[in-house]
Design an enzyme around this catalytic site. Sequence first.
Site, PDB file in Angstrom:
ATOM      1  N   ARG A   1       3.465   7.285  11.291  1.00  0.00           N
ATOM      2  CA  ARG A   1       2.985   6.774  12.799  1.00  0.00           C
ATOM      3  C   ARG A   1       2.659   7.894  13.587  1.00  0.00           C
ATOM      4  O   ARG A   1       3.398   8.766  13.739  1.00  0.00           O
ATOM      5  CB  ARG A   1       3.795   6.046  13.620  1.00  0.00           C
ATOM      6  CG  ARG A   1       3.875   4.478  12.822  1.00  0.00           C
ATOM      7  CD  ARG A   1       2.488   3.846  13.012  1.00  0.00           C
ATOM      8  NE  ARG A   1       2.487   2.513  12.246  1.00  0.00           N
ATOM      9  CZ  ARG A   1       1.967   2.280  11.099  1.00  0.00           C
ATOM     10  NH1 ARG A   1       1.311   3.139  10.078  1.00  0.00           N
ATOM     11  NH2 ARG A   1       2.100   1.041  10.601  1.00  0.00           N
TER      12      ARG A   1
ATOM     13  N   ASN B   1       0.732  -1.153  -0.023  1.00  0.00           N
ATOM     14  CA  ASN B   1      -0.006  -0.073   0.108  1.00  0.00           C
ATOM     15  C   ASN B   1       1.032   1.292  -0.201  1.00  0.00           C
ATOM     16  O   ASN B   1       0.488   2.300   0.369  1.00  0.00           O
ATOM     17  CB  ASN B   1      -1.061  -0.057   1.197  1.00  0.00           C
ATOM     18  CG  ASN B   1      -0.264  -0.272   2.482  1.00  0.00           C
ATOM     19  OD1 ASN B   1       0.899   0.038   2.755  1.00  0.00           O
ATOM     20  ND2 ASN B   1      -0.927  -0.583   3.662  1.00  0.00           N
TER      21      ASN B   1
ATOM     22  N   HIS C   1      -7.251   6.370  10.043  1.00  0.00           N
ATOM     23  CA  HIS C   1      -6.194   5.424   9.453  1.00  0.00           C
ATOM     24  C   HIS C   1      -6.594   4.708   8.078  1.00  0.00           C
ATOM     25  O   HIS C   1      -7.083   3.669   8.421  1.00  0.00           O
ATOM     26  CB  HIS C   1      -5.456   4.668  10.485  1.00  0.00           C
ATOM     27  CG  HIS C   1      -4.221   4.056   9.941  1.00  0.00           C
ATOM     28  ND1 HIS C   1      -3.097   3.335  10.626  1.00  0.00           N
ATOM     29  CD2 HIS C   1      -3.656   4.087   8.631  1.00  0.00           C
ATOM     30  CE1 HIS C   1      -2.183   3.118  10.156  1.00  0.00           C
ATOM     31  NE2 HIS C   1      -2.334   3.371   8.870  1.00  0.00           N
TER      32      HIS C   1
ATOM     33  N   GLN D   1      -4.607   3.792  18.462  1.00  0.00           N
ATOM     34  CA  GLN D   1      -5.646   3.195  17.512  1.00  0.00           C
ATOM     35  C   GLN D   1      -6.600   2.405  17.835  1.00  0.00           C
ATOM     36  O   GLN D   1      -5.997   1.164  18.344  1.00  0.00           O
ATOM     37  CB  GLN D   1      -5.141   3.141  16.053  1.00  0.00           C
ATOM     38  CG  GLN D   1      -4.362   4.499  15.615  1.00  0.00           C
ATOM     39  CD  GLN D   1      -3.935   4.300  14.160  1.00  0.00           C
ATOM     40  OE1 GLN D   1      -3.478   5.224  13.661  1.00  0.00           O
ATOM     41  NE2 GLN D   1      -4.261   3.118  13.568  1.00  0.00           N
TER      42      GLN D   1
HETATM   43  P1  NAD Z   1      10.377   1.720   3.884  1.00  0.00           P
HETATM   44  O1  NAD Z   1      10.988   0.758   4.803  1.00  0.00           O
HETATM   45  O2  NAD Z   1      10.444   1.533   2.405  1.00  0.00           O
HETATM   46  O3  NAD Z   1      10.981   3.070   4.288  1.00  0.00           O
HETATM   47  C1  NAD Z   1      11.466   3.586   5.525  1.00  0.00           C
HETATM   48  C2  NAD Z   1      12.752   4.664   5.390  1.00  0.00           C
HETATM   49  O4  NAD Z   1      12.848   5.177   6.639  1.00  0.00           O
HETATM   50  C3  NAD Z   1      13.884   3.849   5.180  1.00  0.00           C
HETATM   51  O5  NAD Z   1      14.415   4.695   4.084  1.00  0.00           O
HETATM   52  C4  NAD Z   1      14.628   4.003   6.371  1.00  0.00           C
HETATM   53  O6  NAD Z   1      16.121   4.206   6.049  1.00  0.00           O
HETATM   54  C5  NAD Z   1      14.041   5.294   6.661  1.00  0.00           C
HETATM   55  N1  NAD Z   1      14.377   5.562   8.341  1.00  0.00           N
HETATM   56  C6  NAD Z   1      14.168   4.690   9.268  1.00  0.00           C
HETATM   57  N2  NAD Z   1      14.466   5.203  10.610  1.00  0.00           N
HETATM   58  C7  NAD Z   1      14.952   6.404  10.266  1.00  0.00           C
HETATM   59  C8  NAD Z   1      15.673   7.456  10.918  1.00  0.00           C
HETATM   60  N3  NAD Z   1      15.674   7.305  12.360  1.00  0.00           N
HETATM   61  N4  NAD Z   1      16.109   8.821  10.359  1.00  0.00           N
HETATM   62  C9  NAD Z   1      15.888   8.713   8.856  1.00  0.00           C
HETATM   63  N5  NAD Z   1      15.384   7.844   8.273  1.00  0.00           N
HETATM   64  C10 NAD Z   1      14.930   6.747   8.723  1.00  0.00           C
HETATM   65  O7  NAD Z   1       8.853   1.973   4.529  1.00  0.00           O
HETATM   66  P2  NAD Z   1       7.705   2.352   3.598  1.00  0.00           P
HETATM   67  O8  NAD Z   1       6.870   1.327   2.942  1.00  0.00           O
HETATM   68  O9  NAD Z   1       7.949   3.654   3.009  1.00  0.00           O
HETATM   69  O10 NAD Z   1       6.640   2.890   5.061  1.00  0.00           O
HETATM   70  C11 NAD Z   1       7.172   4.114   5.643  1.00  0.00           C
HETATM   71  C12 NAD Z   1       6.384   3.965   7.109  1.00  0.00           C
HETATM   72  O11 NAD Z   1       4.999   4.181   6.663  1.00  0.00           O
HETATM   73  C13 NAD Z   1       6.058   2.597   7.533  1.00  0.00           C
HETATM   74  O12 NAD Z   1       7.047   2.161   8.410  1.00  0.00           O
HETATM   75  C14 NAD Z   1       4.713   2.657   8.302  1.00  0.00           C
HETATM   76  O13 NAD Z   1       4.990   3.053   9.767  1.00  0.00           O
HETATM   77  C15 NAD Z   1       4.026   3.766   7.427  1.00  0.00           C
HETATM   78  N6  NAD Z   1       2.926   3.423   6.670  1.00  0.00           N
HETATM   79  C16 NAD Z   1       1.837   3.950   6.912  1.00  0.00           C
HETATM   80  C17 NAD Z   1       0.713   3.584   6.181  1.00  0.00           C
HETATM   81  C18 NAD Z   1      -0.766   4.282   6.219  1.00  0.00           C
HETATM   82  O14 NAD Z   1      -1.874   3.681   5.981  1.00  0.00           O
HETATM   83  N7  NAD Z   1      -1.035   5.370   6.684  1.00  0.00           N
HETATM   84  C19 NAD Z   1       0.907   2.320   5.444  1.00  0.00           C
HETATM   85  C20 NAD Z   1       1.965   2.079   4.964  1.00  0.00           C
HETATM   86  C21 NAD Z   1       3.095   2.250   5.698  1.00  0.00           C
END
Ligand code: NAD
Length: 395
Positions: A285, A147, A333, A314
């Site tokens: 988050r 997603n 959400h 949530q």
């Molecule tokens: P991803 O794993 O592709 O990307 C996460 C990025 O965050 C990575 O590039 C990582 O290096 C970076 N990162 C981690 N810790 C960090 C820090 N302390 N400082 C800087 N960069 C940091 O994940 P994604 O698919 O892009 O998803 C990201 C987040 O979005 C998920 O972890 C989830 O919490 C959230 N999400 C929300 C929904 C929603 O419905 N709202 C859906 C999917 C994901």
Amino acid sequence: MAKILIVLYPDPVTGYPPEYARDSIPAIGAYPSGATLPTPKELGFTPGQLVGSVSGNLGLKDWLESEGHTVVVTSDKEGADSVFEKELPDADVVISQPFWPAYLTADRITKAKKLQLVITAGIGSDHTDLDAANQQGITVAEVTYSNSISVAEHTVMQVLVLVRDFVTQHQISVDGGWNIADAVSRSYDLEGMRVGVFAAGRIGRAVIERLAPFGVQLSYTDRFRLPRDYEEKYGLTFHESIEDLVKEIDVLTVHAPLTEETRGLLDDELLATMTRGAYIVNPARGAIADRDAIVRALESGQLAGYAGDVWDPQPAPTDHPWRVMAHNAMTTHTSGTSLSGQARYAAGTREILEDWFAGAPIRPEYLIVEGGGYKGTGAHSYAQQPTRTHDQGGQ
Ligand code: NAD
């Protein structure tokens, strides 16, 4: 035979199934990385159906029961008397979605003596205590990429909704008014604004690629620096830290996982260093932001708007201040659980289960922890990372 405990959000109050607005969803060929979409042997639903709620059961119940497994599907997840807490001690597999997370705390994991596999039907496994899962040798997997584009689209929408002040304008229309002056007194063009992206993983990069055509100046920070040609293509400025990033932008979008490093990052101190009148869109988050600091910054005018779809906890209580704070464009959400997103993460959940029951390896990009340590996507995105080299971009 296994016991599978599935925690999903409740059915529509208007009944299940809902009346669908469209008859189908587009078929997507592959993810932007080139990775294939989920490849289960079969699907127990028609893509486009509401499968994220209890009656939809991710299209899994009939299949699992026909294989002889015991399946419990519930939305009742909070407190000692909840179905989740009562069924957990002898469950082998727990499945839940971040939209309606079954919080697997260390305490609950200790009680779940038979638990071997936890699947996040979606992305973001912070509702499971990953250290506790590691200690107990539990595998945690999520449906990576399922997603990401759904969330990126929602992010772009909320950036525009805030900057253009859509909510005010729509309400004037609903109320029968026509006062253009009130409607536009907080409305700007996005063109020319400086947009900072916190974490350029799958979602962050999809946001960059979708916002670039709006003529904005883009910058980002991440633990991994993106490849040089990617930065050049989108005119991206890299910052070493979020502290550096936020000083020079008008709009911040947030796409990092919730970890001990990111919890509470958007606090009074950080917000005070932003340009007055900045906007924040956080679909990552809720706990990455300090709840009350956001409210204060909106009241003082330091922030011009805040949007996103993630809360802590949530479901958010009815009196959560973000529901009514000034200049918010929050949604519950929902960004990652469009009917299109559901089809992909339900299929990915089935793929993970098929592999698990066949004793086959789970795709590395789905793995968060396995065998007592961070693996696959978990090793890249969740584990502590000191490096920032140029060519170690996201997966
Ligand atoms: P991803 O794993 O592709 O990307 C996460 C990025 O965050 C990575 O590039 C990582 O290096 C970076 N990162 C981690 N810790 C960090 C820090 N302390 N400082 C800087 N960069 C940091 O994940 P994604 O698919 O892009 O998803 C990201 C987040 O979005 C998920 O972890 C989830 O919490 C959230 N999400 C929300 C929904 C929603 O419905 N709202 C859906 C999917 C994901």
